[in-house]
Design a protein around this motif. Structure first.
Motif, PDB file in Angstrom:
ATOM      1  N   LEU A  30      32.583 -17.246 -18.567  1.00 24.11           N
ATOM      2  CA  LEU A  30      33.525 -16.179 -18.237  1.00 24.11           C
ATOM      3  C   LEU A  30      34.599 -16.672 -17.265  1.00 24.11           C
ATOM      4  O   LEU A  30      35.722 -16.169 -17.262  1.00 24.11           O
ATOM      5  CB  LEU A  30      32.777 -14.991 -17.627  1.00 24.11           C
ATOM      6  N   GLU A  31      34.244 -17.675 -16.465  1.00 29.62           N
ATOM      7  CA  GLU A  31      35.217 -18.212 -15.515  1.00 29.62           C
ATOM      8  C   GLU A  31      36.300 -19.029 -16.211  1.00 29.62           C
ATOM      9  O   GLU A  31      37.300 -19.411 -15.589  1.00 29.62           O
ATOM     10  CB  GLU A  31      34.507 -19.080 -14.473  1.00 29.62           C
ATOM     11  N   PHE A  33      38.457 -18.055 -18.087  1.00 29.16           N
ATOM     12  CA  PHE A  33      39.721 -17.318 -18.027  1.00 29.16           C
ATOM     13  C   PHE A  33      40.640 -17.890 -16.947  1.00 29.16           C
ATOM     14  O   PHE A  33      41.865 -17.848 -17.073  1.00 29.16           O
ATOM     15  CB  PHE A  33      39.461 -15.837 -17.729  1.00 29.16           C
ATOM     16  N   ALA A  34      40.041 -18.414 -15.879  1.00 25.22           N
ATOM     17  CA  ALA A  34      40.855 -18.903 -14.764  1.00 25.22           C
ATOM     18  C   ALA A  34      41.775 -20.039 -15.198  1.00 25.22           C
ATOM     19  O   ALA A  34      42.911 -20.149 -14.721  1.00 25.22           O
ATOM     20  CB  ALA A  34      39.951 -19.367 -13.623  1.00 25.22           C
ATOM     21  N   PHE A  47      44.908 -10.755 -15.321  1.00 26.55           N
ATOM     22  CA  PHE A  47      43.717 -11.600 -15.221  1.00 26.55           C
ATOM     23  C   PHE A  47      42.474 -10.810 -14.819  1.00 26.55           C
ATOM     24  O   PHE A  47      41.435 -10.913 -15.479  1.00 26.55           O
ATOM     25  CB  PHE A  47      43.973 -12.750 -14.245  1.00 26.55           C
ATOM     26  N   LEU A  51      39.212 -10.254 -17.329  1.00 21.89           N
ATOM     27  CA  LEU A  51      37.899 -10.731 -16.902  1.00 21.89           C
ATOM     28  C   LEU A  51      36.867  -9.607 -16.930  1.00 21.89           C
ATOM     29  O   LEU A  51      35.758  -9.775 -17.459  1.00 21.89           O
ATOM     30  CB  LEU A  51      37.997 -11.323 -15.498  1.00 21.89           C
ATOM     31  N   LEU A  55      33.759  -9.178 -19.505  1.00 23.07           N
ATOM     32  CA  LEU A  55      32.400  -9.098 -18.964  1.00 23.07           C
ATOM     33  C   LEU A  55      31.666  -7.875 -19.501  1.00 23.07           C
ATOM     34  O   LEU A  55      30.502  -7.960 -19.914  1.00 23.07           O
ATOM     35  CB  LEU A  55      32.463  -9.052 -17.437  1.00 23.07           C
TER      36      LEU A  55
END
Length: 242
Positions: A30-31, A33-34, A47, A51, A55
């Motif tokens: 999921l991180e 996306f950063a 953002f 996220l 989730l």
């Protein structure tokens, strides 16, 4: 019929921890996306929304699948884990509906690979910016890191061939990869403990403790992640302080 809620005394904790270490794979990434933040027109607004929505969607899908598996008792020693959802589809809609499950499974895997590969390519490109002469630091006319993307795709192909030739067990491979993810998350939590303040620092501390518990569940296989990160720390060139 198997009971979906066994007694606590009947639970084999070693098997439970092994299952949890594999299940953790469902929640990593999921991180990623950063690394794609530059793709957003308004990252400050979009953002966090992307996220949280991602989730919630992922959690809902996993919860629904778990409920279905427990309801139809599509688990146990006599059934392979990968056959659980296809067996449910057959019970509900018949054998002819299996192709629908195959298409959905393919699209789900493609979406996951797509976000992983794109985000990792962006990460490679951002790290290559420290060496402007590197081909990996170049962007295409559409501002896409094509060289970094091709490098990542090449590594994926080589890794896939190596897994096939060496006949590596997928479950074991997932656990090893989870160890690396957990170590990365732990380092991020430690960074948060140092950089953040107030309640955010407290959350980083809680996250760090949870990461340590997950590493304990992975067991001795977490040594793979420790050795890999130590090797990277040792062999990669150190950046000079500005």
């Amino acid at each position: 019929m198997l009971s979906p809620s066994p007694a606590v005394t009947d639970i084999d904790h070693s098997q439970l921890f092994a299952a949890l270490s594999v299940m953790f794979w469902c929640f990593v990434g999921l991180e990623a996306f950063a690394h794609l933040a530059s793709e957003f027109k308004q990252p400050e607004r979009d953002f966090p929304r992307a996220l949280m929505i991602g989730l919630l969607l992922a959690g809902t899908v996993y919860w629904a699948c778990t409920v279905l598996v427990l309801h139809f008792t599509a688990y146990g020693a006599d059934m392979a884990a990968a056959a659980s959802l296809p067996a449910i589809v057959v019970q509900l809609f018949g054998v002819k509906a299996l192709w629908i499950a195959c298409v959905i499974g393919y699209l789900a895997c493609f979406a996951s690979l797509n976000i992983y590969i794109q985000s990792f390519a962006r990460l490679v490109w951002s790290q290559a910016l420290y060496k402007p002469d590197s081909r990996l630091s170049r962007l295409s006319k559409r501002q896409l890191p094509l060289n970094a993307l091709n490098a990542v795709l090449g590594c994926c192909v080589l890794s896939t061939l190596a897994i096939y030739w060496l006949d590596i067990n997928l479950d074991a491979l997932i656990v090893y990869a989870n160890g690396i993810f957990i170590m990365i998350y732990l380092l991020c939590m430690l960074a948060g403990c140092r950089l953040l303040k107030g309640r955010y620092k407290a959350l980083a501390v809680i996250g760090g403790v949870l990461c340590l518990l997950l590493l304990a569940m992975v067991g001795w296989k977490s040594l793979y992640a420790i050795v890999m990160l130590a090797g990277l720390w040792w062999f990669l060139p150190k950046r000079s302080a500005v």
